[in-house]
Scaffold this active site. Structure first.
Site, PDB file in Angstrom:
ATOM      1  N   LEU A 157       0.799  -1.224   0.000  1.00 10.66           N
ATOM      2  CA  LEU A 157       0.000   0.000   0.000  1.00 10.66           C
ATOM      3  C   LEU A 157       0.832   1.275   0.000  1.00 10.66           C
ATOM      4  O   LEU A 157       0.301   2.363   0.209  1.00 10.66           O
ATOM      5  CB  LEU A 157      -0.950  -0.013   1.204  1.00 10.66           C
ATOM      6  N   CYS A 158       2.147   1.139  -0.215  1.00  9.71           N
ATOM      7  CA  CYS A 158       2.998   2.329  -0.322  1.00  9.71           C
ATOM      8  C   CYS A 158       2.831   2.976  -1.694  1.00  9.71           C
ATOM      9  O   CYS A 158       2.677   2.289  -2.708  1.00  9.71           O
ATOM     10  CB  CYS A 158       4.468   1.956  -0.115  1.00  9.71           C
ATOM     11  N   MET A 195       8.800   4.883   5.070  1.00  8.39           N
ATOM     12  CA  MET A 195       8.972   3.501   4.638  1.00  8.39           C
ATOM     13  C   MET A 195      10.191   3.342   3.752  1.00  8.39           C
ATOM     14  O   MET A 195      10.870   2.307   3.786  1.00  8.39           O
ATOM     15  CB  MET A 195       7.723   3.010   3.901  1.00  8.39           C
ATOM     16  N   ASP A 210      23.922 -11.450   4.291  1.00  2.21           N
ATOM     17  CA  ASP A 210      24.191 -12.299   3.130  1.00  2.21           C
ATOM     18  C   ASP A 210      25.683 -12.369   2.817  1.00  2.21           C
ATOM     19  O   ASP A 210      26.200 -13.439   2.463  1.00  2.21           O
ATOM     20  CB  ASP A 210      23.433 -11.766   1.917  1.00  2.21           C
TER      21      ASP A 210
END
Length: 241
Positions: A157-158, A195, A210
């Site tokens: 929803l961004c 965000m 990673d």
């Protein structure tokens, strides 16, 4: 032959003699769809009391359930709750993207941070740039910038906004053997960039993991949080602790 006589022929006399009428106190129980659970249970208890002379032994548990029923919130949000509550759900509780077309265009800035706990062995390898995959901090920095630009593709929803700047910094902290990551995102538009900043530091932290996972599985990504934001209707906010 009259209809009532035809019906009586269907039951032989010896069978009809065995059929007993329903007791006077018994009736079929039904509840209209408009009746709520509490009314249905009340009617059932009244039926049981008329048969046994006292309420059923389990009625107390029903009463406890009913007393708790009123404490549960309704799924239907009122208009007032919708306005003052979550903006990503409509008045029926359905997820939606917020319409920001009426909001004022302002400069928006957000700063976020996180930490990656490495442990002594991995910390030494990263600080000396001896990790097999290469320069951990440089690769994570680029990954954080790329992550910020992909936020609207990752978070449903961004809004897809035009970022004017993304900056990601990674610093080795020998006190707790960690990598401290700080990310800043900026834009001029109708919605904030919190965000984007949070995604930048999270993706950078995951990249550190990673790059280092072959040396250790004990690496911990932690403390992902917003540190500061400015712009928009809510104005400026800074974390106090």
């Amino acid at each position: 032959m009259p209809r009532n006589q035809a019906q009586s022929v269907m039951f032989p006399r010896r069978v009809a003699s065995k059929l007993k009428p329903l007791p006077r106190c018994t009736r079929l129980f039904s509840s209209d769809l408009s009746h709520d659970l509490s009314r249905a249970i009340l009617e059932l208890n009244q039926e049981m009391e008329s048969v046994f002379g006292e309420p059923p032994a389990s009625s107390s548990s029903y009463d406890q359930v009913l007393s708790q029923e009123s404490k549960f919130p309704s799924n239907d949000l009122t208009e007032k709750e919708h306005i003052s509550g979550l903006s990503h759900v409509d008045s029926k509780g359905i997820a939606q993207m917020v319409d920001v077309s009426s909001k004022e265009i302002t400069k928006r800035v957000a700063v976020a941070s996180c930490k990656v706990i490495l442990g002594q062995r991995v910390f030494d390898l990263v600080s000396s740039n001896q990790m097999a995959k290469g320069d951990v901090l440089s690769v994570a920095k680029i990954a954080g910038v790329c992550g910020a630009k992909q936020t609207s593709n990752l978070i449903p929803l961004c809004h897809n906004i035009n970022l004017t700047n993304v900056c990601v910094d990674l610093i080795l902290n020998p006190r707790d053997l960690s990598v401290e990551i700080r990310g800043e995102a900026a834009s001029t538009g109708r919605t904030g960039v919190e965000m984007e900043a949070l995604t930048a530091v999270t993706v950078a932290g995951l990249t550190v993991y990673d790059m280092c996972k072959a040396a250790s599985k004990d690496i911990l990504l932690t403390d992902v949080r917003l540190e500061h934001k400015s712009g928009g209707k809510s104005g400026e906010w800074t974390r106090k602790n």
